[in-house]
Write a protein that holds these residues in place. Sequence first.
Motif, PDB file in Angstrom:
ATOM      1  N   GLY A 137     -20.352  27.367  -7.768  1.00  0.00           N
ATOM      2  CA  GLY A 137     -19.717  28.523  -7.145  1.00  0.00           C
ATOM      3  C   GLY A 137     -19.090  28.315  -5.787  1.00  0.00           C
ATOM      4  N   ASP A 138     -19.443  27.229  -5.073  1.00  0.00           N
ATOM      5  CA  ASP A 138     -18.873  27.005  -3.745  1.00  0.00           C
ATOM      6  C   ASP A 138     -17.718  26.014  -3.869  1.00  0.00           C
ATOM      7  OD1 ASP A 138     -18.212  26.412  -1.139  1.00  0.00           O
ATOM      8  OD2 ASP A 138     -20.277  26.478  -0.430  1.00  0.00           O
ATOM      9  N   LEU A 139     -16.499  26.529  -3.939  1.00  0.00           N
ATOM     10  CA  LEU A 139     -15.316  25.707  -4.191  1.00  0.00           C
ATOM     11  C   LEU A 139     -14.570  25.317  -2.913  1.00  0.00           C
ATOM     12  CD1 LEU A 139     -13.963  27.580  -7.353  1.00  0.00           C
ATOM     13  CD2 LEU A 139     -15.488  25.601  -7.243  1.00  0.00           C
ATOM     14  N   ASN A 140     -15.238  25.375  -1.780  1.00  0.00           N
ATOM     15  CA  ASN A 140     -14.615  24.986  -0.518  1.00  0.00           C
ATOM     16  C   ASN A 140     -14.061  23.561  -0.638  1.00  0.00           C
ATOM     17  OD1 ASN A 140     -14.005  24.233   2.131  1.00  0.00           O
ATOM     18  ND2 ASN A 140     -15.729  25.350   2.994  1.00  0.00           N
ATOM     19  N   PRO A 141     -12.736  23.365  -0.431  1.00  0.00           N
ATOM     20  CA  PRO A 141     -12.157  22.032  -0.597  1.00  0.00           C
ATOM     21  C   PRO A 141     -12.672  20.999   0.388  1.00  0.00           C
ATOM     22  CG  PRO A 141     -10.546  23.556   0.333  1.00  0.00           C
ATOM     23  CD  PRO A 141     -11.725  24.381  -0.117  1.00  0.00           C
ATOM     24  N   LEU A 142     -13.347  21.438   1.433  1.00  0.00           N
ATOM     25  CA  LEU A 142     -13.947  20.512   2.386  1.00  0.00           C
ATOM     26  C   LEU A 142     -14.861  19.506   1.692  1.00  0.00           C
ATOM     27  CD1 LEU A 142     -14.615  19.740   5.388  1.00  0.00           C
ATOM     28  CD2 LEU A 142     -16.409  21.474   5.292  1.00  0.00           C
ATOM     29  N   HIS A 143     -15.398  19.895   0.539  1.00  0.00           N
ATOM     30  CA  HIS A 143     -16.403  19.081  -0.134  1.00  0.00           C
ATOM     31  C   HIS A 143     -15.836  18.202  -1.249  1.00  0.00           C
ATOM     32  CE1 HIS A 143     -19.211  21.415   2.178  1.00  0.00           C
ATOM     33  NE2 HIS A 143     -18.750  22.531   1.651  1.00  0.00           N
ATOM     34  N   ILE A 144     -14.498  18.203  -1.399  1.00  0.00           N
ATOM     35  CA  ILE A 144     -13.909  17.367  -2.449  1.00  0.00           C
ATOM     36  C   ILE A 144     -12.566  16.760  -2.043  1.00  0.00           C
ATOM     37  CG2 ILE A 144     -12.704  19.274  -3.620  1.00  0.00           C
ATOM     38  CD1 ILE A 144     -13.552  17.905  -6.305  1.00  0.00           C
ATOM     39  N   ASP A 145     -11.824  17.387  -1.158  1.00  0.00           N
ATOM     40  CA  ASP A 145     -10.472  16.959  -0.809  1.00  0.00           C
ATOM     41  C   ASP A 145     -10.503  16.141   0.490  1.00  0.00           C
ATOM     42  OD1 ASP A 145      -7.809  16.808   0.155  1.00  0.00           O
ATOM     43  OD2 ASP A 145      -7.274  18.652  -0.921  1.00  0.00           O
ATOM     44  N   PRO A 146     -10.177  14.835   0.422  1.00  0.00           N
ATOM     45  CA  PRO A 146     -10.232  13.999   1.638  1.00  0.00           C
ATOM     46  C   PRO A 146      -9.329  14.491   2.753  1.00  0.00           C
ATOM     47  CG  PRO A 146     -10.086  12.631  -0.337  1.00  0.00           C
ATOM     48  CD  PRO A 146      -9.856  14.051  -0.781  1.00  0.00           C
ATOM     49  N   ASP A 147      -8.171  15.033   2.411  1.00  0.00           N
ATOM     50  CA  ASP A 147      -7.254  15.512   3.445  1.00  0.00           C
ATOM     51  C   ASP A 147      -7.840  16.699   4.198  1.00  0.00           C
ATOM     52  OD1 ASP A 147      -5.390  13.575   2.768  1.00  0.00           O
ATOM     53  OD2 ASP A 147      -4.312  14.892   1.373  1.00  0.00           O
ATOM     54  N   VAL A 148      -8.475  17.622   3.450  1.00  0.00           N
ATOM     55  CA  VAL A 148      -9.099  18.784   4.078  1.00  0.00           C
ATOM     56  C   VAL A 148     -10.275  18.337   4.946  1.00  0.00           C
ATOM     57  CG1 VAL A 148     -10.345  20.938   3.653  1.00  0.00           C
ATOM     58  CG2 VAL A 148      -8.353  20.356   2.262  1.00  0.00           C
ATOM     59  N   ALA A 149     -11.066  17.378   4.445  1.00  0.00           N
ATOM     60  CA  ALA A 149     -12.208  16.881   5.217  1.00  0.00           C
ATOM     61  C   ALA A 149     -11.751  16.257   6.532  1.00  0.00           C
ATOM     62  CB  ALA A 149     -13.000  15.872   4.381  1.00  0.00           C
ATOM     63  N   GLN A 150     -10.693  15.447   6.478  1.00  0.00           N
ATOM     64  CA  GLN A 150     -10.202  14.796   7.689  1.00  0.00           C
ATOM     65  C   GLN A 150      -9.624  15.813   8.674  1.00  0.00           C
ATOM     66  OE1 GLN A 150      -7.602  11.631   6.391  1.00  0.00           O
ATOM     67  NE2 GLN A 150      -9.251  10.642   5.235  1.00  0.00           N
ATOM     68  N   ALA A 151      -8.971  16.850   8.144  1.00  0.00           N
ATOM     69  CA  ALA A 151      -8.456  17.908   9.014  1.00  0.00           C
ATOM     70  C   ALA A 151      -9.589  18.644   9.713  1.00  0.00           C
ATOM     71  CB  ALA A 151      -7.621  18.889   8.204  1.00  0.00           C
TER      72      ALA A 151
ATOM     73  N   GLY B 182     -12.286  17.148  10.736  1.00  0.00           N
ATOM     74  CA  GLY B 182     -12.960  16.227  11.640  1.00  0.00           C
ATOM     75  C   GLY B 182     -13.939  15.277  10.974  1.00  0.00           C
ATOM     76  N   PHE B 183     -13.927  15.210   9.643  1.00  0.00           N
ATOM     77  CA  PHE B 183     -14.836  14.321   8.915  1.00  0.00           C
ATOM     78  C   PHE B 183     -14.048  13.173   8.277  1.00  0.00           C
ATOM     79  CE2 PHE B 183     -16.632  18.622   8.741  1.00  0.00           C
ATOM     80  CZ  PHE B 183     -17.854  18.401   9.375  1.00  0.00           C
ATOM     81  N   GLU B 184     -14.685  12.022   8.179  1.00  0.00           N
ATOM     82  CA  GLU B 184     -14.009  10.872   7.592  1.00  0.00           C
ATOM     83  C   GLU B 184     -13.765  11.059   6.100  1.00  0.00           C
ATOM     84  OE1 GLU B 184     -15.925   7.189   8.393  1.00  0.00           O
ATOM     85  OE2 GLU B 184     -15.881   7.434  10.576  1.00  0.00           O
ATOM     86  N   ARG B 185     -14.680  11.769   5.461  1.00  0.00           N
ATOM     87  CA  ARG B 185     -14.597  11.963   4.013  1.00  0.00           C
ATOM     88  C   ARG B 185     -15.256  13.297   3.662  1.00  0.00           C
ATOM     89  NH1 ARG B 185     -18.069   8.142   5.466  1.00  0.00           N
ATOM     90  NH2 ARG B 185     -16.485   6.539   5.153  1.00  0.00           N
ATOM     91  N   PRO B 186     -15.097  13.802   2.439  1.00  0.00           N
ATOM     92  CA  PRO B 186     -15.759  15.056   2.063  1.00  0.00           C
ATOM     93  C   PRO B 186     -17.271  14.985   2.276  1.00  0.00           C
ATOM     94  CG  PRO B 186     -14.084  14.511   0.452  1.00  0.00           C
ATOM     95  CD  PRO B 186     -14.185  13.311   1.371  1.00  0.00           C
ATOM     96  N   ILE B 187     -17.831  16.073   2.756  1.00  0.00           N
ATOM     97  CA  ILE B 187     -19.259  16.153   3.035  1.00  0.00           C
ATOM     98  C   ILE B 187     -19.963  16.980   1.971  1.00  0.00           C
ATOM     99  CG2 ILE B 187     -18.991  15.853   5.517  1.00  0.00           C
ATOM    100  CD1 ILE B 187     -19.244  18.925   5.784  1.00  0.00           C
TER     101      ILE B 187
END
Length: 280
Positions: A181-195, A197-202
């Motif tokens: 249920g939690d579809l936040n792209p922060l956890h799958i999309d490398p570009d979103v993660a880097q935007a 401040g993370f090196e990769r999805p968390i």
Amino acid sequence: MAMNPETLLGSLPIRIEQNWQERDSILYALGVGSEDLDFVYEKGLKALPTIAVVLGYPGFIWQNPEWNVDWKKVLHGEQSVIIHKPFPAKGQFIGETRITKLIDKGAEKGAIAMVERRIVGDDGTHYADVIATIFLRGDGGFGGSPDGAPVPHKVPIERAPDLTVDMPTAKNCAMIYRLSGDLNPLHIDPDVAQAGGFERPILHGLATYGVVGRALLSALADNDPSRVRQMDVRFSRPVEPGETIRTDIWVESDGKAAFQSTSIERNVTVLSNGYFEFTA
């Protein structure tokens, strides 16, 4: 435009009705790394207590335009689940979510929102209460009281833990967990993660919560979900998928324990001020 606290606090409860199937319980268990047949095989299937965090989940509510919350600066700070009755592996559930309190820490420090969700069955059975502390980092200074924030549980780190449990996470665990249920792209999309401040999805914070919940369930309740009563945490830092989470446990009295979890690979605390209550 500033946040509208009156509209926020005066909003009607967000009601979510959910037809939860055995497949959903299995998918959740796989998302938090379980390989125990009790939780992943439909024969005699049991539900992990921490599924409370996804039942009746209303999604990312902070983009509601009527509230004017600076939603890009929202962080999940603390999480508590209070279990009143063990969850069946399938059933009809209703989640009602409401914002119960706003705490003003100041214009430079942000605000804190207390969000509560009551989970019941379609027959009225009260299964659990889910309470989250949300940091609204861009919304302080609205003129509210600075008092009333929850007091975190003290962990007795001055002495050695009574128990330690290590739980590995798979490199694809965030990809699986998001299907609950939690579809936040922060956890799958490398570009979103880097935007962000993370090196990769968390890994989702609530996935970390579920992994540590499994550790506590095994170490303190003999893997019996019916013995779990409460689990509280403060999120300190994110976990990167593939890391091993070490949970140190201090037994404080019969049925009560404190805990703290770290990433072994980075030697950083990921969950702090943990409290776990169970039937001894």
